[in-house]
Design an enzyme around this catalytic site. Structure first.
Site, mmCIF file in Angstrom:
data_model
loop_
_atom_site.group_PDB
_atom_site.id
_atom_site.type_symbol
_atom_site.label_atom_id
_atom_site.label_comp_id
_atom_site.label_asym_id
_atom_site.label_seq_id
_atom_site.Cartn_x
_atom_site.Cartn_y
_atom_site.Cartn_z
ATOM 1 N N HIS A 238 29.288 29.667 13.970
ATOM 2 C CA HIS A 238 29.865 29.720 14.839
ATOM 3 C C HIS A 238 29.631 28.382 15.300
ATOM 4 O O HIS A 238 28.010 28.012 15.329
ATOM 5 C CB HIS A 238 28.818 30.988 15.376
ATOM 6 C CG HIS A 238 29.517 32.196 15.445
ATOM 7 N ND1 HIS A 238 28.058 33.093 14.673
ATOM 8 C CD2 HIS A 238 30.086 33.388 15.483
ATOM 9 C CE1 HIS A 238 28.783 34.684 14.081
ATOM 10 N NE2 HIS A 238 29.651 34.531 14.699
ATOM 11 N N HIS B 215 35.183 30.607 17.031
ATOM 12 C CA HIS B 215 35.114 29.839 18.572
ATOM 13 C C HIS B 215 35.420 28.687 19.172
ATOM 14 O O HIS B 215 36.384 28.481 20.166
ATOM 15 C CB HIS B 215 32.926 30.783 19.427
ATOM 16 C CG HIS B 215 33.381 32.000 18.915
ATOM 17 N ND1 HIS B 215 33.841 33.125 18.904
ATOM 18 C CD2 HIS B 215 31.862 32.340 18.645
ATOM 19 C CE1 HIS B 215 33.547 34.144 19.188
ATOM 20 N NE2 HIS B 215 32.310 33.390 18.800
ATOM 21 N N ASP C 77 35.919 39.746 16.011
ATOM 22 C CA ASP C 77 34.769 39.480 16.606
ATOM 23 C C ASP C 77 34.097 40.909 16.722
ATOM 24 O O ASP C 77 33.294 41.726 15.442
ATOM 25 C CB ASP C 77 34.463 38.229 17.758
ATOM 26 C CG ASP C 77 33.063 38.160 18.192
ATOM 27 O OD1 ASP C 77 32.553 37.992 16.978
ATOM 28 O OD2 ASP C 77 32.914 37.158 18.501
HETATM 29 ZN ZN LIG Z 1 30.507 36.304 15.730
#
Ligand SMILES: [Zn+2]
Length: 398
Positions: free
Chosen positions: A219, A256, A307
């Protein structure tokens, strides 16, 4: 042998009619130019490669609704930790299994499960140190969805049960899980330093060199607060730190990258790193607007993930990926259709000899697709369709 005879097949090379797909031992053995008599007819359907879910935390499916009570990202994170604190091997199996069943019904045939609940609630190990990871894999096998279990390295912060005492203990668990998975055809293993928050640069440096053949996910840049903390600790931004520690590479997926700046986009591009965008979750959590146009212009490969699993619909992820980018850019076609399909399939996919028989049949009579020309079918599916168009899925041929 199974021979599937849909009305048409749709893959990255477009639409073909009148072909039959021969499936043998979980793989496409041949694509025939005519339909043999004993073929299984899938009238009124189009056959396409299954969708790939590049980022999931299956247990978070249980945060639906409750997580909409007032709060911000960090209070959502507290609720998530509380839910994680109460998971047992049986309950993580149950919630994962129901989540994977819904994924498969939605047309996902592969999931990358970013798994970080490892130990007993007080942080002590289970007798089998990978008990929870194995339970998640078994849930995937029970629902026949292909899984890459991304075993998460968690050094600091979070719950005691997320953390391993040192990197060697973590790496030993990776090796042991690989051994366990070796004879399970639908299961493979990868590694995932959780984030800059949870893993130090010392761990990152070592993780960049061990088991370079495994996929690596991390992440980064989801919330602005995390970037500020990274700059305070290291003097650089998170994706810059990932570059410095050798983490960025073609085997790596950064999840992300919402607040990646232009230098970070450049680093992602020059290292061949993939970016996983999770539009429905990023929207739900108020993460911000990802630099989709910049990533695409720099030819960073993009994939999608569900997610937090509040929504399980690959078509919705793709549509939101593109429509959010259009709003930001104030123009249409930020990602071309080919790039969107690539993102949904987790790579270029063809219905051809040698491809895994991970397939989705869509209902050509669905209101989103009926009366649409062949050349516009994929666009209609992404921009007008949803999971109700999915009538059947196959993973490794069944
Ligand atoms: Zn995640």
């Amino acid at each position: 042998v199974t021979i599937l005879a849909p009305e048409l097949v749709l893959d990255e090379s477009g639409v073909r009619r009148g072909v039959a797909v021969v499936v043998l031992d979980g793989v496409i053995d041949e694509v025939l130019d005519e339909v043999p008599e004993h073929a299984e007819r899938l009238d009124g359907t189009g056959l396409m490669p299954g969708f790939s879910n590049a980022h999931s935390h299956a247990f978070q499916r249980n945060l639906r609704g409750v997580s909409e009570r007032p709060g911000d990202f960090w209070s959502w994170r507290e609720q998530m930790c509380e839910l994680a604190a109460n998971l047992e091997p049986e309950s993580i199996y149950d919630v994962s299994r129901s989540c994977f069943a819904q994924m498969r019904r939605a047309g996902y045939t592969t999931v990358n499960e970013f798994h970080y609940v490892h130990h007993r609630p007080d942080g002590t190990r289970y007798d089998e140190p990978n008990e929870l990871a194995q339970a998640v894999c078994e849930a995937a096998e029970a629902e026949r969805i292909r899984i890459t279990l991304l075993l998460v390295a968690y050094e600091r912060g979070g719950e005691a049960r997320f953390r391993d005492p040192d990197l060697d203990s973590f790496l030993a668990r990776v090796q042991s899980l690989r051994g366990w998975a070796a004879r399970r055809p639908l299961v493979s293993v990868g590694v995932a330093p959780h984030s800059i928050r949870a893993v130090s640069s010392a761990w990152l440096e070592r993780l960049s060199t061990v088991a370079p053949e495994l996929p690596l996910h991390v992440h980064a840049n989801e919330q602005r607060g995390e970037i500020e903390r990274c700059i305070a600790e290291y003097g650089v931004r998170p994706i810059e730190l990932l570059a410095e520690t050798g983490i960025l590479s073609p085997r790596t997926t950064v999840v992300h990258a919402t607040h990646a700046d232009s230098h970070e986009v450049e680093l992602l591009a020059s290292t061949g790193t993939t970016v996983c965008l999770c539009p429905t979750t990023e929207g739900n959590l108020g993460d911000g607007l990802p630099p989709t146009a910049e990533l695409a212009a720099a030819h960073v490969p993009l994939v999608i993930g569900s997610d937090s699993n509040a929504r399980l619909d690959p078509l919705e992820e793709l549509r939101e990926l593109e429509t959010v980018a259009r709003r930001v850019a104030e123009r249409r076609h930020v990602l071309d259709l080919r790039t969107l399909l690539w993102a949904g399939w987790g790579g270029g996919k063809k219905i051809m000899t040698g491809s895994p028989a991970d397939l989705v049949a869509i209902d050509l009579g669905h209101e989103a697709l009926s009366d649409v020309e062949d050349e516009d079918l994929a666009a209609a599916l992404v921009f007008a369709g949803d999971t109700t168009a999915v009538v059947r899925t196959w993973v490794a041929g069944s």
